[in-house]
Design a protein around this motif. Structure first.
Motif, PDB file in Angstrom:
ATOM      1  N   VAL A   1       0.689  -0.911  -0.132  1.00 31.22           N
ATOM      2  CA  VAL A   1       0.359  -0.062   0.237  1.00 31.22           C
ATOM      3  C   VAL A   1       0.992   1.059   0.046  1.00 31.22           C
ATOM      4  O   VAL A   1       1.721   1.619   0.777  1.00 31.22           O
ATOM      5  CB  VAL A   1      -1.335   0.064   1.392  1.00 31.22           C
ATOM      6  CG1 VAL A   1      -1.796   1.330   1.214  1.00 31.22           C
ATOM      7  CG2 VAL A   1      -1.971  -1.428   1.321  1.00 31.22           C
ATOM      8  N   ALA A   2       0.647   2.590  -0.608  1.00 35.77           N
ATOM      9  CA  ALA A   2       1.157   3.331  -0.617  1.00 35.77           C
ATOM     10  C   ALA A   2       0.248   5.314  -0.412  1.00 35.77           C
ATOM     11  O   ALA A   2      -1.070   4.524  -0.393  1.00 35.77           O
ATOM     12  CB  ALA A   2       1.946   3.677  -1.758  1.00 35.77           C
TER      13      ALA A   2
ATOM     14  N   ASP B   1       2.437  -3.899   3.537  1.00 36.38           N
ATOM     15  CA  ASP B   1       3.265  -3.276   3.448  1.00 36.38           C
ATOM     16  C   ASP B   1       3.461  -1.884   3.577  1.00 36.38           C
ATOM     17  O   ASP B   1       2.983  -1.428   2.193  1.00 36.38           O
ATOM     18  CB  ASP B   1       4.535  -4.262   2.756  1.00 36.38           C
ATOM     19  CG  ASP B   1       5.862  -3.276   2.712  1.00 36.38           C
ATOM     20  OD1 ASP B   1       6.788  -3.127   3.650  1.00 36.38           O
ATOM     21  OD2 ASP B   1       6.440  -4.194   1.509  1.00 36.38           O
ATOM     22  N   ILE B   2       3.965  -0.778   3.362  1.00 34.41           N
ATOM     23  CA  ILE B   2       3.579   0.331   3.249  1.00 34.41           C
ATOM     24  C   ILE B   2       5.068   0.635   2.283  1.00 34.41           C
ATOM     25  O   ILE B   2       6.144   0.605   2.750  1.00 34.41           O
ATOM     26  CB  ILE B   2       3.523   1.494   4.473  1.00 34.41           C
ATOM     27  CG1 ILE B   2       2.817   1.599   5.003  1.00 34.41           C
ATOM     28  CG2 ILE B   2       3.026   2.447   4.127  1.00 34.41           C
ATOM     29  CD1 ILE B   2       1.053   1.299   4.806  1.00 34.41           C
ATOM     30  N   THR B   3       4.572   0.552   0.750  1.00 32.99           N
ATOM     31  CA  THR B   3       5.687   0.726   0.452  1.00 32.99           C
ATOM     32  C   THR B   3       6.274   2.371   0.252  1.00 32.99           C
ATOM     33  O   THR B   3       7.722   2.685  -0.310  1.00 32.99           O
ATOM     34  CB  THR B   3       5.715   0.205  -0.930  1.00 32.99           C
ATOM     35  OG1 THR B   3       4.146   0.821  -1.773  1.00 32.99           O
ATOM     36  CG2 THR B   3       5.140  -1.397  -0.933  1.00 32.99           C
TER      37      THR B   3
ATOM     38  N   LEU C   1       3.956   4.815  -8.771  1.00 35.28           N
ATOM     39  CA  LEU C   1       4.582   3.811 -10.099  1.00 35.28           C
ATOM     40  C   LEU C   1       5.883   2.839  -9.863  1.00 35.28           C
ATOM     41  O   LEU C   1       5.047   1.697  -9.650  1.00 35.28           O
ATOM     42  CB  LEU C   1       4.729   4.227 -11.155  1.00 35.28           C
ATOM     43  CG  LEU C   1       3.908   5.131 -11.936  1.00 35.28           C
ATOM     44  CD1 LEU C   1       4.221   6.451 -12.878  1.00 35.28           C
ATOM     45  CD2 LEU C   1       2.445   3.984 -12.447  1.00 35.28           C
ATOM     46  N   THR C   2       6.951   3.068  -8.704  1.00 36.34           N
ATOM     47  CA  THR C   2       8.115   2.392  -8.883  1.00 36.34           C
ATOM     48  C   THR C   2       7.423   1.153  -7.294  1.00 36.34           C
ATOM     49  O   THR C   2       8.416   0.664  -7.334  1.00 36.34           O
ATOM     50  CB  THR C   2       8.557   2.976  -8.694  1.00 36.34           C
ATOM     51  OG1 THR C   2       8.859   4.483  -7.560  1.00 36.34           O
ATOM     52  CG2 THR C   2       9.796   3.476 -10.729  1.00 36.34           C
ATOM     53  N   SER C   3       6.755   2.110  -6.940  1.00 33.22           N
ATOM     54  CA  SER C   3       6.646   1.604  -5.381  1.00 33.22           C
ATOM     55  C   SER C   3       6.267   0.058  -5.605  1.00 33.22           C
ATOM     56  O   SER C   3       6.344  -0.945  -4.737  1.00 33.22           O
ATOM     57  CB  SER C   3       5.648   2.515  -4.624  1.00 33.22           C
ATOM     58  OG  SER C   3       4.709   2.505  -4.946  1.00 33.22           O
TER      59      SER C   3
END
Lengths: 422, 313
Positions: free
Chosen positions: A177-178, A206-208, A228-230
């Motif tokens: 999740v972000a 998991d907080i990316t 996007l990259t997370s």
């Protein structure tokens, strides 16, 4: 002589200020502070002012459907004084109360302004209804023993709790999740509640990445790249107004909405503005059961149609919240059947009243804070190309609000004890 | 050039004191406006003092916010509510900040001074916005204060606040006038005029600049503390550049001929603002802007030049 002019001026102002007191049968004066300038005036101030204007006009004509078919408020006509919330809130609040001698103040969108005027409402013993500000602190720590202060809009807590529940209930993979939120109180609180809710519901997320761009930054290229990259499956944002629109315009072409489930807690306000730019399937909230999420009742349809007939577009959620506040005041006033602020306040406490957005209960904060459910859905265009929402899930008030004896933060921390989501 | 004669200052301050006594009997909203304007006026006075030395501080809000937050944090978080301790703390915190920053900033002049002071104040703004425990942009509320162990009743609280603010403003103006007639104060204009000549005469322009920065920071800290008490709320906007810009504007608008000019100027500007808001809720900024433009065009030396001119005539 300059100084004499000044003294005379002050004395003149003093005389002018001691105007006549309102008498029975005179119109009820409402002081309505909304944003008339600055970044919040377009998305919040304007619909709130418009919503108040159409509603007050209809109330004075006795055209509002039952249970609000009595003319005005308790038979008295209603007049509104609008004031810009972007000015000094404390000074302008005092001006409304002590200079203009309004009968009630109905307004405020900024949490900072709500916090600043809340103790004043009690100090000046002025009937005050907060409309839209989200911070749960108002009745949790700022004014713990309220008499004259009410808030008919639910707190910001429901946005984040509802968003997590919606993501879970629609089967979104929550492992990564972000978030992207504005770096000021509203964004920080929304994200804290969101991550707290993730933990309370044990999603094991998991907080990316957590992005906190400056408020009103307008450019989110780097943040969108980071999202996007997370590799996040779900993304939370509490952006509003121009920032939200900029984010949608910059993130959608880069495929962020295809790659992740994006929850926009205030997304409804952008639907009329960017009908073709919001990707279908984006998750939209309206900070409560407003607008597209409103129940199919006579009152709701009347409000939507009257507003649209006047202003050409359907009301966005701030307009609904304004209508809710004025109707709450009307309900309390008529229940008290008296013009004594203390009696109206007593009638307002723990009141249950109908609004275009369904039944509202003043259930927490010693009976001064409203609770309401929340709904989320996915954005879609209907057959005629009009924006709408589908896959709507509504959560009732007890599911997303803390009980009366707990603060929002404690309740989330404890894992939502007593939440009733049936 | 503005007059540098401050011998008439005690008379002006006496007039201010009389005005403030008259102000006590104003309707409560107007008196509150006056009260907050006094607090802001002290900051504008600080800006005006620096202008005498040719230093335009676009970050005076820094000290204003430090004073406000010092009062707020002590009262709301440490539970100290005695007004005298709170205000001494406000002045102390901002003065210490002024001393530290003054060591650096007193080396700079003109645009470099303006930009550096702006930058420092915006650093504090950024820090406060990030501080969720201080309420970020929402700020936080401040409980009512006590006076040597006596907490006034709700009914008389506004009166006592007003009297305290008015008395402290007059004292601050007196102290500033005293400073302006001292060597360090009188040399300010020499710094603006010709630093090299000043140095040849054996005075240190840096020291003069340093002292004026410190005096201004103390005044602003007091202003911030008084405002925090009055409104019962502080937020990071106090140190935003827009707030600081407002103080610079008042200093220009009011003129630098007297210590009471910025204080009265701030009140007049707030009066225009609040009536503009009342008359034209959708266009009040325009009215305010037009008034400001008119003052700049018609009275380039500020409102005080009206009084100066009369005296010369």
């Amino acid at each position: 002589m300059k100084l004499r002019t000044l003294t005379l001026g002050l004395a003149g102002a003093a005389v002018a200020a001691g105007g006549a007191m309102a008498q029975d049968g005179d119109p009820i004066e409402l002081g309505i502070p909304v944003f008339l300038s600055g970044a919040a005036s377009g998305p919040f101030g304007l619909p709130q002012q418009n919503g108040a204007t159409v509603l007050i006009e209809a109330l004075n004509a006795g055209e509002v459907p039952a249970p609000y078919d009595q003319v005005g408020i308790n038979g008295r006509q209603v007049e509104a004084t609008y004031v810009d919330e972007a000015a000094d809130p404390v000074q302008e609040y005092r001006n409304l109360v002590e200079r203009d001698e309004v009968d009630a103040v109905v307004g405020y969108t900024s949490s900072g302004n709500c916090k600043a005027v809340a103790p004043l409402a009690e100090e000046l013993q002025q009937l005050t209804v907060l409309v839209d500000c989200g911070t749960p602190q108002i009745f949790e720590s700022v004014v713990t023993d309220p008499t004259y202060l009410f808030r008919t809009g639910p707190t910001g807590t429901i946005d984040s709790v509802g968003a997590v529940r919606y993501l879970m209930d629609t089967g979104v993979d929550m492992s990564r999740v972000a978030g992207i939120n504005q770096n000021y109180a509203w964004g920080q609180d929304a994200w804290a509640d969101f991550t707290g809710s993730l933990e309370a519901l044990e999603t094991g997320s998991d907080i990316t990445t957590e992005q906190f761009p400056q408020v009103f930054a307008g450019q989110y290229g780097a943040e969108v790249s980071a999202l996007l990259t997370s590799g996040a499956n779900a993304i939370h944002t509490s952006f509003w107004g121009g920032d939200l629109e900029a984010f949608i315009l910059q993130a959608a072409p880069r495929g962020l909405f295809q790659r992740s489930a994006v929850v926009m807690t205030t997304g409804e306000a952008a639907m009329q503005r960017l009908p073709d730019e919001i990707p279908e399937g984006a998750i939209i909230g309206a900070r409560g059961p407003y607008s597209y999420f409103a129940p199919d009742t006579e009152l709701a349809n009347w409000f939507r149609e009257t507003y649209e007939a006047e202003y050409g577009n359907p009301p966005s959620y701030p307009a609904w919240k304004m209508a809710q506040a004025i109707l709450g005041l009307k309900a309390a006033w008529e229940k008290a059947d008296s013009d004594d602020p203390a009696e109206i306040a007593a009638a307002f406490e723990n009141l249950e009243f109908e609004t275009p957005a369904g039944t509202v209960r003043m259930a927490i904060g010693n009976g001064h804070q409203a609770i309401q459910g929340i709904a989320y859905g996915t954005y879609a265009l209907d057959d005629e190309g009009n924006p709408t929402v589908e896959n709507v899930i509504s959560y009732n008030a007890e599911c997303v609000n803390p009980p009366a004896d707990q603060t929002a933060a404690e309740w989330i921390e404890a894992g939502f004890p007593g939440a009733d989501c049936e | 050039m503005m007059k540098t004669d401050f011998r008439r200052e005690p008379l002006y301050i006496a007039i201010l004191a009389v005005l403030l006594i008259v102000g006590f009997f104003l309707p409560s909203w107007l008196r509150f406006l006056l009260q907050t304007a006094l607090a802001g006026g002290l900051v504008a006075l600080g800006v005006a003092l620096q202008m005498r030395a040719g230093l335009v501080n676009f970050g005076q809000g820094l000290y204003y916010a430090l004073g406000g937050y010092a009062v707020g944090m002590l009262a709301a978080q440490a539970g100290i509510t005695d007004i005298f301790i709170l205000l001494i703390a406000a002045v102390l915190v901002s003065t210490v900040a002024g001393i530290v920053l003054g060591l650096l900033l007193s080396r700079y002049r003109e645009i470099f001074y303006a930009m550096l002071s702006l930058a420092v104040s915006m650093i504090l703004y950024g820090l406060l916005v990030k501080a969720a425990w201080l309420g970020s942009t929402d700020g936080f509320n401040i409980p009512p204060v006590s006076y040597l162990g006596w907490t006034p009743d709700r009914a008389v609280r506004p009166d006592i606040y007003y009297v305290t603010t008015a008395v402290l403003t007059v004292i601050a103006c007196l102290a500033t006038a005293r400073y302006l007639t001292s060597g360090a104060g009188m040399l300010c204009e020499a710094v603006a005029e010709n630093e090299i000549r000043l140095e040849y005469l054996g005075a240190s322009p840096r020291k003069v600049a340093f002292i004026v920065i410190v005096v201004a920071s103390a005044l602003s800290g007091l202003g911030g503390g008084l405002l925090a008490m009055s409104t019962g709320h502080v937020d990071p906007l106090m140190t935003n550049w827009t707030t600081s810009g407002g103080f610079v504007f008042v200093a220009l608008l009011a003129g630098r001929g007297s210590t009471i000019a910025p204080v009265i100027g701030f009140f007049l500007l707030e009066l225009v603002r609040t009536y503009a808001l009342d008359l034209a809720p959708n266009a009040w900024q325009m009215i305010l802007g037009l008034v400001m433009l008119a003052v700049i065009l018609l009275l380039p030396e500020g409102l005080w030049s009206l009084i100066e001119r009369r005296r010369k005539a």
